[in-house]
Design a protein around this motif. Structure first.
Motif, mmCIF file in Angstrom:
data_model
loop_
_atom_site.group_PDB
_atom_site.id
_atom_site.type_symbol
_atom_site.label_atom_id
_atom_site.label_comp_id
_atom_site.label_asym_id
_atom_site.label_seq_id
_atom_site.Cartn_x
_atom_site.Cartn_y
_atom_site.Cartn_z
ATOM 1 N N GLU A 22 5.509 3.835 2.519
ATOM 2 C CA GLU A 22 6.079 2.790 1.753
ATOM 3 C C GLU A 22 4.695 2.167 1.512
ATOM 4 O O GLU A 22 4.776 0.880 0.855
ATOM 5 N N LEU A 23 3.644 2.692 2.027
ATOM 6 C CA LEU A 23 2.477 1.838 1.940
ATOM 7 C C LEU A 23 1.235 2.517 0.920
ATOM 8 O O LEU A 23 1.267 3.858 0.859
ATOM 9 N N LYS A 24 0.724 1.871 0.094
ATOM 10 C CA LYS A 24 -0.623 2.712 -0.622
ATOM 11 C C LYS A 24 -1.642 1.801 -0.082
ATOM 12 O O LYS A 24 -1.826 0.543 -0.090
ATOM 13 N N ALA B 233 -0.889 -2.122 -0.321
ATOM 14 C CA ALA B 233 0.255 -2.553 -1.298
ATOM 15 C C ALA B 233 1.650 -1.884 -0.459
ATOM 16 O O ALA B 233 1.670 -0.695 -0.550
ATOM 17 N N VAL B 234 2.539 -2.808 -0.424
ATOM 18 C CA VAL B 234 3.698 -2.432 0.103
ATOM 19 C C VAL B 234 4.862 -2.285 -0.761
ATOM 20 O O VAL B 234 4.970 -3.255 -1.544
ATOM 21 N N ASP B 235 5.734 -1.109 -0.663
ATOM 22 C CA ASP B 235 6.725 -1.054 -1.577
ATOM 23 C C ASP B 235 8.196 -1.316 -0.739
ATOM 24 O O ASP B 235 8.524 -0.529 -0.075
ATOM 25 N N PRO B 236 8.887 -2.339 -1.048
ATOM 26 C CA PRO B 236 10.059 -2.630 -0.121
ATOM 27 C C PRO B 236 10.997 -1.862 -0.898
ATOM 28 O O PRO B 236 12.464 -2.205 -0.129
ATOM 29 N N GLY B 237 10.945 -1.276 -1.891
ATOM 30 C CA GLY B 237 12.314 -0.228 -2.232
ATOM 31 C C GLY B 237 13.420 -1.172 -2.863
ATOM 32 O O GLY B 237 14.515 -0.546 -2.473
ATOM 33 N N PHE B 238 13.095 -2.024 -3.698
ATOM 34 C CA PHE B 238 14.195 -2.943 -4.204
ATOM 35 C C PHE B 238 15.117 -2.352 -5.227
ATOM 36 O O PHE B 238 16.127 -2.725 -5.587
#
Lengths: 356, 356
Positions: free
Chosen positions: B4-6, B300-305
């Motif tokens: 989930e991280l870039k 940058a984190v993606d919480p997968g909303f």
């Protein structure tokens, strides 16, 4: 455990605290009670007493008070005795103890970042309306206790509250304890009669009879207390980490307040640590008050000021100041972290020679 | 390290932070700039934006805002998107992250204990006199940074400052960086022209030409900044523990401020952690701004909303809110502490269903 330490009470938990990560929180408050002439030595003159809490913590952070031109001291015939903030400062530096300041209601705010629990200072307790909304202060204290829980393993809580032994006498009396002629003083001549008269007047104006036991601790503080008491009680009840109440007879008022809220509160988690100047004081009796409340362990530390080179510190030996700004608890914590009392006293001496 | 991280930038220090004891500090501030219609989505209406910082942290502590009747949200055509405070709250709870609130100058104060760095909010930057005494705010921040050093091993600093990307644009521009059309926004339609015009008017009224490089960062903040910038810069410069700047393009203004004070500041100690909604935003460019300042790593984190069940959270996918209250950094810290993103998102969903 240490030759400089006396332990009163049935339980000794010190060995459990040795390896714990400490945090020192210094809680500030004032009431206009401190302006009554002769009631406190926490300041060179009555109108300066409300500056003392802010100046104490400014001394620790900035090495000088910023809110007033002079460092707080207790002046009696024969000389002046430096604020216990120098003791605490020495311990913070030598044992590298993290610390934060909290405002529970000091009239003069310190020039440094601090945690705001309550803004408004207390009034003269003779009015019988000393503290506004003590429940709100307590609830904010509880939230702070929760917040600090994850940041340390041992919370040492000190205070700077001029005339705090008088407000402690007020709250203890209102809650049904016999504390008359038993609270400590920052002066060699403990003004017990004045304190009693001030509390009596406050109770009367609040409609509370001397000897009557008030069940609601918030009512007791509202009438004749100070804002520091519900703030620290809230912190204690909001956290689950071990606490050391670093102070003199004022801390017993906090214990009494807590007990009135939670009858079965476990005081083994909140011992009192103070100086030998309070514990062995012949004009007061912290142990006798504490025993009335519960099984509260009292640690008393002797900084050996008879060997101090700065003459001002000798005032402690004849009953000036005695305690405050968490001095006793911080001496204990510095010992626990392996700093010798000789090293601590040398540093206190050095600070006094430099600052005074 | 996590799917989930870039990571943008040459260095990745995440492995060093895994076992570090964290502390989250949320710094609040407002400027009257946020009342300019259309400039920010941080609040359901312009006159509510100054309540948003207080309401955000009240939501975390009390599960409800106390200072206003409604939870902060960003309202656009098609629905309203919940404040990122819910993301931060979920991470605090799941990863058991200690947190404190600091006031750098919010007009509405939160109903909870907070660290007072600076009381006075900022003015509308169009006046060219936005912040009073930024040096004092910075110095207080430095003291706080020192104080917090002993209490944690990794400091995560977030902010809640409505219209903070506009004040960031102001400071970045005054310090000679090209940030025009590059700062982020809490609205899907980034009002770049409005932000530029507001900054232009402020610079003009401060006697600073657009394109002129102001050497003194305090002058830049005083003219067109917000009080959060010198506060967080001070904290960063006062501490020696690793810091994560948890926020979007506003954090680059802090880095620029720090660099203007200390040209050789080591930014490897202060990476920025944000959400994918900022990092991949097509209406702004955090990386382009950061690269102008120095070698600042951006996580940058993606919480997968897109998999969130609460429809309000889908607003993040179309550019509403994006970041704030330390959300990106707290998502990262929760991942570092071993909480899975599915668990975090489930908790965010649960909170949204319960609270909105």
């Amino acid at each position: 455990m240490f030759e400089e330490l006396k332990v009163y009470g049935s339980e000794d938990f010190l060995h459990e605290l040795e390896d714990k990560k400490p945090l020192f929180l210094c809680v500030l408050a004032t009431t206009a009670t401190s302006q009554i002439p002769g009631i406190t030595g926490a300041g060179a003159a009555p109108d300066l007493t409300e500056y003392t809490p802010a100046a104490d913590v400014e001394l620790i952070v900035h090495e000088a008070p910023l809110c007033l031109p002079e460092i707080p001291k207790t002046v009696v015939e024969g000389g002046s005795t430096p604020t216990p903030a120098v003791i605490t400062k020495a311990c913070i530096e030598l044992a590298d103890i993290p610390f934060l300041v909290a405002d529970a209601g000091a009239r003069i705010k310190p020039n440094l970042p601090y945690i705001l629990i309550n803004e408004k200072p207390g009034d003269d307790i003779r009015t019988g309306k000393a503290v506004d909304n003590p429940r709100k202060i307590f609830e904010n204290g509880k939230i702070l206790g929760e917040m600090l829980s994850g940041m340390a393993e041992h919370l040492i809580i000190g205070e700077s509250t001029p005339a705090g032994t008088t407000t402690a006498l007020g709250v203890l009396t209102a809650l049904g304890y016999d504390a008359n002629f038993k609270v400590s003083a920052s002066l060699p001549e403990n003004p017990h009669n004045l304190k009693r008269d001030v509390v009596k007047e406050g109770l009367k104006n609040a409609g509370i009879k001397w000897g009557e036991k008030v069940k609601d601790p918030f009512k007791a503080v509202e009438a004749v207390g100070d804002p520091m008491i519900p703030a620290i009680a809230g912190i204690c009840m909001g956290t689950d980490i071990p606490i050391t109440l670093a102070g003199g007879t004022q801390m017993t008022a906090i214990c009494a307040f807590i007990k009135a809220i939670e009858e079965d509160f476990d005081f083994s988690r909140t011992p009192i640590a103070t100086t030998i100047f309070v514990a062995e004081d012949e004009t007061s009796d912290i142990n006798q008050i504490a025993r009335q409340i519960g099984d509260i362990t009292i640690y008393a530390v002797d900084p050996g000021f008879e060997r101090a080179t700065h003459k001002g510190l000798h005032g402690y030996l004849t009953g000036s100041v005695k305690e405050g700004v968490g001095a006793g608890g911080m001496l204990l914590e510095a010992l626990l972290k392996g700093v010798s009392m000789d090293t601590i006293r040398d540093r206190i001496d050095e600070l006094c020679h430099k600052l005074f």
